[in-house]
Design an enzyme around this catalytic site. Sequence first.
Site, PDB file in Angstrom:
ATOM      1  N   PHE A 129      -2.515  -9.214   0.908  1.00 45.49           N
ATOM      2  CA  PHE A 129      -1.594  -8.949   2.014  1.00 45.49           C
ATOM      3  C   PHE A 129      -1.736  -7.496   2.443  1.00 45.49           C
ATOM      4  O   PHE A 129      -1.549  -6.570   1.637  1.00 45.49           O
ATOM      5  CB  PHE A 129      -0.150  -9.256   1.583  1.00 45.49           C
ATOM      6  CG  PHE A 129       0.072 -10.709   1.265  1.00 45.49           C
ATOM      7  CD1 PHE A 129       0.489 -11.600   2.252  1.00 45.49           C
ATOM      8  CD2 PHE A 129      -0.166 -11.211  -0.011  1.00 45.49           C
ATOM      9  CE1 PHE A 129       0.673 -12.950   1.973  1.00 45.49           C
ATOM     10  CE2 PHE A 129       0.007 -12.562  -0.309  1.00 45.49           C
ATOM     11  CZ  PHE A 129       0.431 -13.426   0.688  1.00 45.49           C
ATOM     12  N   ALA A 157       2.171  -1.207   1.595  1.00 44.27           N
ATOM     13  CA  ALA A 157       3.496  -1.576   1.106  1.00 44.27           C
ATOM     14  C   ALA A 157       4.435  -0.366   1.072  1.00 44.27           C
ATOM     15  O   ALA A 157       5.576  -0.445   1.526  1.00 44.27           O
ATOM     16  CB  ALA A 157       3.388  -2.202  -0.278  1.00 44.27           C
ATOM     17  N   VAL A 184      -0.421  -7.427  -2.958  1.00 39.59           N
ATOM     18  CA  VAL A 184       0.112  -6.653  -1.849  1.00 39.59           C
ATOM     19  C   VAL A 184      -0.526  -5.265  -1.901  1.00 39.59           C
ATOM     20  O   VAL A 184      -0.514  -4.616  -2.944  1.00 39.59           O
ATOM     21  CB  VAL A 184       1.648  -6.534  -2.011  1.00 39.59           C
ATOM     22  CG1 VAL A 184       2.231  -5.647  -0.940  1.00 39.59           C
ATOM     23  CG2 VAL A 184       2.285  -7.918  -1.991  1.00 39.59           C
ATOM     24  N   CYS A 185      -1.085  -4.824  -0.788  1.00 39.40           N
ATOM     25  CA  CYS A 185      -1.735  -3.512  -0.747  1.00 39.40           C
ATOM     26  C   CYS A 185      -0.704  -2.401  -0.936  1.00 39.40           C
ATOM     27  O   CYS A 185       0.276  -2.314  -0.192  1.00 39.40           O
ATOM     28  CB  CYS A 185      -2.443  -3.314   0.581  1.00 39.40           C
ATOM     29  SG  CYS A 185      -3.034  -1.622   0.804  1.00 39.40           S
ATOM     30  N   ILE A 186      -0.974  -1.530  -1.896  1.00 40.62           N
ATOM     31  CA  ILE A 186       0.022  -0.509  -2.253  1.00 40.62           C
ATOM     32  C   ILE A 186       0.266   0.491  -1.123  1.00 40.62           C
ATOM     33  O   ILE A 186       1.420   0.842  -0.840  1.00 40.62           O
ATOM     34  CB  ILE A 186      -0.362   0.204  -3.583  1.00 40.62           C
ATOM     35  CG1 ILE A 186       0.800   1.099  -4.041  1.00 40.62           C
ATOM     36  CG2 ILE A 186      -1.648   0.997  -3.474  1.00 40.62           C
ATOM     37  CD1 ILE A 186       0.730   1.490  -5.502  1.00 40.62           C
TER      38      ILE A 186
END
Lengths: 119, 141, 100
Positions: free
Chosen positions: A39, A82, A77-79
């Site tokens: 994501f 995010a 989820v891409c940090i």
Amino acid sequence: MKFGILVNEGPFTHQASDSAYQFVKAAIEKGHQVMRVFFYYDGVNNANKLSAPQSDDRNLVKMWGDLAKEHNLDLVVCIAAALRRGIVEDNLAEGFRISGLGQLTEVGIAADRLVVFGD
Amino acid sequence: MSEEIEFDTAGITKKFMYVNRKAPYGTIYALEVLEAVLISAAFEQHAAIVFIDDGVYQIKKGQDTAAINMKNFSKTYGIIEMEKEDADEDEDMDMVWRIIVEKESMEARGLSADDFVVDVEVLPSAELAKVMAEQDVVISG
Amino acid sequence: MIHTINKSPFERNSLDSCLRLSEKGSPILLLEDGVYAATKGTSVSGTVGTATGEHPMFVMGPDLQARGIAEDQVMDGITVVDYGGFVDLVVEHGTVQSWL
């Protein structure tokens, strides 16, 4: 066949996450392996457990989480994306994990196909 | 914190293409595609960074975002150019990077190769279609 | 390579760009708002009709249905598929280029 999936949009403005979800479900039903769903961009909003859609609407956050549980899917989820959008461990929905963008390149290398859903 | 999962990618080199079709600043897509491109360098993959349609505006010279108070990321393309030069010079590394602009998109917007902040290959659509068809992974944002 | 288009041809240039940058013979799948390109009697029917001669073309049935487009309103030469069909197309045709 091994699939990687990239979701670039959140659950409420674009159809991208719905299409990705339906694709992943169909791929699993056909016996394929979905190695990872990554994501990115506003797609990280799919992992916000504080989102509360109205009761007559589908709840994609929960649907992704349930699908992950049922089929042992890796939802990443891409940090960086995010953090920008206020998605942190505290409000991360069940079934998702936060990691680096390298995990996108990695699944691109490891999977037979990477399918992108976005706007 | 969930457990980190990693796949074994050692020894695999694929052709990645990053397709940029959106103008900068109006939407954030351009900036985050750049981040993805830079990360992939660490994996020593082939990369073709392609500018089509309004994407060509991303690398237009002379961007000054001071008055809109947004980050001017056109400078980041210089880093991509440096990565490309490193890849070109290092004979031990099997990594080819290309920065490509579609000729038709460029000309439709009244631009020429001199208008860009980085050196680009300008390819007509028929040739770019061939390059695109050869890719293993296409990431569009 | 398979190309996907999820934008209405009346709003964005995704269809034109895809047709310009896809090799003859490579399949094109219309999904989400992209399905409007498949309907008969529109201002882009000529373009899409020519494309069906050069590319195997597909359209997502669930997206047509959601938008009130009956299958008999879909142009000749475009095959209606479901999500399983989408998966099969990707398996068969390799790398996916999504014209986002």
